[in-house]
Design an enzyme around this catalytic site. Structure first.
Site, PDB file in Angstrom:
ATOM      1  N   LYS A 196       1.351  -0.970  -0.213  1.00  0.00           N
ATOM      2  CA  LYS A 196      -0.427   0.395   0.319  1.00  0.00           C
ATOM      3  C   LYS A 196       1.076   1.476   0.113  1.00  0.00           C
ATOM      4  CE  LYS A 196      -4.092  -2.449   2.248  1.00  0.00           C
ATOM      5  NZ  LYS A 196      -5.552  -1.496   3.314  1.00  0.00           N
ATOM      6  N   TYR A 246     -12.127  -2.380  -3.863  1.00  0.00           N
ATOM      7  CA  TYR A 246     -12.602  -2.193  -2.502  1.00  0.00           C
ATOM      8  C   TYR A 246     -14.836  -2.141  -2.579  1.00  0.00           C
ATOM      9  CZ  TYR A 246      -8.021  -2.354  -1.054  1.00  0.00           C
ATOM     10  OH  TYR A 246      -6.470  -2.598  -0.732  1.00  0.00           O
ATOM     11  N   ASN A 249      -1.844   0.707   6.676  1.00  0.00           N
ATOM     12  CA  ASN A 249      -1.815  -1.245   7.604  1.00  0.00           C
ATOM     13  C   ASN A 249       0.044  -2.132   6.636  1.00  0.00           C
ATOM     14  OD1 ASN A 249      -3.247  -1.885   5.813  1.00  0.00           O
ATOM     15  ND2 ASN A 249      -4.221  -2.749   7.105  1.00  0.00           N
ATOM     16  N   HIS A 264      -1.974  -5.602   1.766  1.00  0.00           N
ATOM     17  CA  HIS A 264      -3.266  -5.816   1.143  1.00  0.00           C
ATOM     18  C   HIS A 264      -3.083  -7.212   1.113  1.00  0.00           C
ATOM     19  CE1 HIS A 264      -7.404  -6.893  -0.946  1.00  0.00           C
ATOM     20  NE2 HIS A 264      -6.741  -7.576  -1.433  1.00  0.00           N
ATOM     21  N   GLU A 304      -9.810 -11.281  -7.200  1.00  0.00           N
ATOM     22  CA  GLU A 304      -8.710  -9.850  -7.326  1.00  0.00           C
ATOM     23  C   GLU A 304      -7.862 -10.131  -8.197  1.00  0.00           C
ATOM     24  OE1 GLU A 304      -9.607  -8.821  -2.596  1.00  0.00           O
ATOM     25  OE2 GLU A 304      -7.872 -10.005  -3.455  1.00  0.00           O
TER      26      GLU A 304
END
Length: 143
Positions: free
Chosen positions: A11, A51, A114, A117, A128
């Site tokens: 990310k 998302y 965080n 993913h 995905e």
């Protein structure tokens, strides 16, 4: 054991910290191979679509805005039980709850930023991966 493929995204926070290589080495050190990778800056539409499963949740807009705040490194990783292995390597979503030595414990700063993913199941991984990669963009490795 089953050979699987899963999607992983480094990310914007982790890309900004310049730890892409350190994260990818975690996969390779655990017998997972990167079979496709690209550095991209997601558009708002891409982030919203990717998302969409979270669109009714209160964190959705913040998540979309975070994911478009800078480049992301997207990769397909492959190996024995790749989905579970990747999830174990990532650690808990909240880095303060992540086990020592996991990617999130080492590189994430908050539950919102965080670091990574990872797909949560085989069906999700398939969807995905297809969202970001054409079949011809994924390398076939001989073991």
């Amino acid at each position: 054991m089953a050979i699987e493929r899963t999607l992983s995204i480094v990310k914007p926070d982790a890309v900004g910290k310049r730890v892409i290589g350190k994260i990818l080495s975690r996969f390779e050190d655990n017998d997972l191979q990167v079979v496709a990778a690209k550095l991209v800056h997601l558009s708002k539409v891409q982030a919203e679509q990717f998302y969409a499963v979270h669109s009714e949740r209160p964190f959705y807009n913040d998540l979309v805005n975070f994911m478009i705040s800078g480049p992301v490194m997207i990769q397909v990783i492959e190996g024995d039980n790749a989905i579970t292995k990747n999830r174990d390597l990532m650690g808990a979503t909240n880095p303060s709850e992540a086990a020592a030595g996991t990617i999130r414990a080492d590189f994430a700063s908050s539950i919102d930023e965080n670091a990574v993913h990872g797909s949560d199941a085989a069906e999700t991984a398939e969807q995905e991966i297809a969202f970001f990669f054409k079949p011809e963009e994924i390398c076939e490795y001989t073991r």
